[in-house]
Design a protein around this motif. Structure first.
Motif, mmCIF file in Angstrom:
data_model
loop_
_atom_site.group_PDB
_atom_site.id
_atom_site.type_symbol
_atom_site.label_atom_id
_atom_site.label_comp_id
_atom_site.label_asym_id
_atom_site.label_seq_id
_atom_site.Cartn_x
_atom_site.Cartn_y
_atom_site.Cartn_z
ATOM 1 N N ALA A 107 0.835 -1.215 0.000
ATOM 2 C CA ALA A 107 0.000 0.000 0.000
ATOM 3 C C ALA A 107 0.862 1.254 0.000
ATOM 4 O O ALA A 107 0.566 2.223 -0.711
ATOM 5 N N ALA A 108 1.962 1.231 0.782
ATOM 6 C CA ALA A 108 2.864 2.394 0.843
ATOM 7 C C ALA A 108 3.530 2.636 -0.515
ATOM 8 O O ALA A 108 3.656 3.781 -0.966
ATOM 9 N N ALA A 109 3.951 1.543 -1.170
ATOM 10 C CA ALA A 109 4.601 1.671 -2.486
ATOM 11 C C ALA A 109 3.626 2.239 -3.521
ATOM 12 O O ALA A 109 3.968 3.149 -4.285
ATOM 13 N N LYS A 110 2.385 1.729 -3.526
ATOM 14 C CA LYS A 110 1.375 2.207 -4.479
ATOM 15 C C LYS A 110 1.026 3.670 -4.236
ATOM 16 O O LYS A 110 0.868 4.454 -5.175
ATOM 17 N N THR A 111 0.920 4.039 -2.952
ATOM 18 C CA THR A 111 0.602 5.434 -2.610
ATOM 19 C C THR A 111 1.719 6.363 -3.075
ATOM 20 O O THR A 111 1.461 7.436 -3.636
ATOM 21 N N LYS A 112 2.969 5.940 -2.860
ATOM 22 C CA LYS A 112 4.119 6.757 -3.282
ATOM 23 C C LYS A 112 4.119 6.955 -4.801
ATOM 24 O O LYS A 112 4.385 8.064 -5.296
ATOM 25 N N ILE A 113 3.817 5.889 -5.531
ATOM 26 C CA ILE A 113 3.778 5.954 -6.998
ATOM 27 C C ILE A 113 2.717 6.954 -7.457
ATOM 28 O O ILE A 113 2.972 7.829 -8.291
ATOM 29 N N LEU A 114 1.521 6.834 -6.896
ATOM 30 C CA LEU A 114 0.419 7.711 -7.286
ATOM 31 C C LEU A 114 0.682 9.165 -6.879
ATOM 32 O O LEU A 114 0.378 10.097 -7.626
ATOM 33 N N GLN A 115 1.273 9.362 -5.690
ATOM 34 C CA GLN A 115 1.603 10.723 -5.236
ATOM 35 C C GLN A 115 2.625 11.381 -6.170
ATOM 36 O O GLN A 115 2.502 12.562 -6.497
ATOM 37 N N SER A 116 3.628 10.614 -6.592
ATOM 38 C CA SER A 116 4.657 11.142 -7.508
ATOM 39 C C SER A 116 4.027 11.594 -8.814
ATOM 40 O O SER A 116 4.295 12.693 -9.317
ATOM 41 N N LEU A 117 3.178 10.729 -9.396
ATOM 42 C CA LEU A 117 2.538 11.059 -10.666
ATOM 43 C C LEU A 117 1.601 12.255 -10.533
ATOM 44 O O LEU A 117 1.581 13.146 -11.383
ATOM 45 N N THR A 118 0.836 12.281 -9.431
ATOM 46 C CA THR A 118 -0.118 13.378 -9.215
ATOM 47 C C THR A 118 0.610 14.700 -9.044
ATOM 48 O O THR A 118 0.216 15.718 -9.627
ATOM 49 N N LEU A 119 1.687 14.703 -8.267
ATOM 50 C CA LEU A 119 2.467 15.926 -8.054
ATOM 51 C C LEU A 119 3.017 16.447 -9.377
ATOM 52 O O LEU A 119 2.917 17.644 -9.690
ATOM 53 N N VAL A 120 3.587 15.549 -10.168
ATOM 54 C CA VAL A 120 4.185 15.938 -11.450
ATOM 55 C C VAL A 120 3.140 16.554 -12.377
ATOM 56 O O VAL A 120 3.369 17.600 -12.988
ATOM 57 N N TYR A 121 1.978 15.915 -12.472
ATOM 58 C CA TYR A 121 0.950 16.441 -13.363
ATOM 59 C C TYR A 121 0.365 17.753 -12.857
ATOM 60 O O TYR A 121 0.061 18.653 -13.648
ATOM 61 N N GLY A 122 0.226 17.884 -11.537
ATOM 62 C CA GLY A 122 -0.227 19.156 -10.975
ATOM 63 C C GLY A 122 0.732 20.283 -11.313
ATOM 64 O O GLY A 122 0.326 21.376 -11.721
ATOM 65 N N GLN A 123 2.026 20.026 -11.174
ATOM 66 C CA GLN A 123 3.045 21.044 -11.483
ATOM 67 C C GLN A 123 3.048 21.386 -12.971
ATOM 68 O O GLN A 123 3.084 22.560 -13.357
#
Length: 461
Positions: free
Chosen positions: A281-297
């Motif tokens: 769950a931690a690995a999946k959350t980190k992956i999704l957070q990275s992608l979301t941050l990048v697209y937001g920026q």
């Protein structure tokens, strides 16, 4: 003296000239069959009063149609593989369609090596053996526009990826898009209250760009630099371009070692990690957070963003690091749309229907609502289209259902350039569903959106 007469040459030329006509015929025969099948079924299902039986009938009809759509996309390939990527998602299509179409993504048949070798050598002006120490004949993957091979340049110790364009595919793709545009015009006049034609016009523009690999290389370098400048450590890896090895139809870049995000579950299980446990769950959350941050920026800070985050373009590397591949589809949002979308993000995050309606007007989204609770339905549609977390009670867009927001509100005009944002959000939503994480990208992006509005001097508007 007359040149020698070769019957096979004439056959090949005739076949080449008639291919677009044959392809158009194939599309229209299948599209009409699928469409009329649903229209006849809609009449028939209305005679059944039992709700449960009606649902069973709908499921059977969706399964029948899913087989037909799969056959069309699989047989025609090319552009229709992209269509399968777009509609084969839980929030956009019936479950039967999703189950069938999800297996089609990036399954384009590879072009034979001897043909790709000719393209590569013509573009680089040198023989393969003169440039590469090693070149893998079997491609790493083949998509609708190009295929990629792993190789190593002479005198180098690191591997590279060589992206080579399939010859002759551009004309056929444009034929497909023009057929789809005609079908979209008909659908929006008869069944779906949404400006589908503008969406297909944007697709035409974006796919046209994908055939220029020099443009793709520039986009990759621009986004790579932007992410490194705006973060202490870039949230995702972007391949480095080998600058003197780029032409319109060939692109050589750094090889990044990782596994496709679609294989993440298998990889977790292979390592003996509980797929439902805390570590996974931690690995999946980190992956999704990275992608979301990048697209937001990218979307809200610069307006220039990678517009194709489907699973085939995402690799997971060591330590749950994400690599984002394939920059053929990028979008440069005009300032007005970037700030208008930032305003909409804040409206969705704050659950503010009035601000959402204001953002619609600013973005140039024209609606034709005559329903009760117009403001609430408009807000529900905004969240359904532009947030990864669906509103309560909504499981997919359901454009044909009478109770859906699209039917109640009706979108008469939708800016072409906003389609890339819409598609990106929906692909992120598809990833979140696949990873089993329900989250709101609007809530994640709110601080970035507020910063963008603040810099433009309009945060308190």
């Amino acid at each position: 003296m007359l040149p020698p007469f070769h019957l096979n040459d004439i056959k090949d030329k005739l076949s080449y000239h008639f291919r677009p006509w044959e392809r158009s015929f194939q599309f229209w025969v299948r599209a009409i069959d699928i469409y009329t099948g649903y229209k006849v079924f809609q009449v028939r299902v209305n005679f059944e009063k039992d709700v449960q039986k009606r649902e069973t009938m709908w499921e059977r009809q969706h399964e029948l149609t899913a087989d037909k759509i799969f056959a069309m996309c699989s047989d025609l390939g090319g552009f229709f593989l992209k269509i399968a990527q777009i509609i084969g998602k839980p929030d956009l299509a019936p479950a039967a369609w999703v189950r069938r179409l999800v297996t089609l993504c990036d399954r384009a048949p590879p072009t034979p090596f001897h043909v790709m070798k000719l393209v590569l050598e013509n573009e680089l002006g040198q023989g393969i053996d003169d440039v590469f120490e090693r070149f893998d004949v079997e491609p790493l993957g083949s998509a609708s526009i190009a295929q990629v091979h792993r190789a190593r340049l002479k005198g180098d110790k690191d591997d590279v990826v060589v992206k080579v364009q399939h010859p002759g595919v551009q004309d056929l793709m444009m034929t497909d898009i023009h057929n789809l545009q005609a079908f979209a015009l008909y659908m929006q006049k008869t069944d779906i209250k949404f400006d589908l034609y503008s969406v297909t016009k944007e697709m035409e523009k974006q796919i046209g760009y994908e055939f220029d690999f020099m443009r793709e290389a520039n986009a990759m370098e621009r986004i790579r630099k932007f992410l490194y400048v705006n973060n202490k450590k870039a949230p995702v890896l972007v391949p480095r371009v080998i600058r003197d090895m780029v032409t319109r139809r060939v692109l050589v870049m750094e090889y990044i070692d990782g596994i496709p995000i679609m294989n993440l579950g298998d990889e977790i299980a292979k390592r003996g990690i509980n797929p439902r446990g805390k570590v996974a769950a931690a690995a999946k959350t980190k992956i999704l957070q990275s992608l979301t941050l990048v697209y937001g920026q990218m979307i809200l800070k610069s307006g220039f963003f990678h517009a194709d985050p489907h699973p085939g373009n995402i690799l997971i590397c060591k330590g749950s690091q994400v690599a984002l591949l394939d920059y053929g589809q990028v979008k440069d949002l005009p300032e007005q749309l970037r700030l208008g979308y930032a305003n909409l993000v804040v409206a969705i995050a704050n659950n503010d229907p009035l601000r959402a309606a204001e953002s619609y007007r600013e973005l140039g989204i024209e609606t034709s609502s005559k329903c009760e609770n117009e403001l609430q339905e408009l807000f529900k549609l905004a969240a359904t289209m532009f947030d990864t977390k669906l509103p309560p009670g909504v499981t997919m867009l359901q454009p044909f259902a009478e109770e859906s927001s699209i039917k109640k509100v009706g979108v008469q005009a939708f800016p072409e350039e906003l389609f890339s944002v819409l598609r990106t959000v929906h692909l992120l939503r598809g990833l979140s569903v696949g990873l089993g994480i329900n989250y709101s990208c609007a809530e994640q992006w709110k601080p970035i959106a507020e910063e963008a509005l603040s810099k433009a001097g309009r945060l308190n508007r």
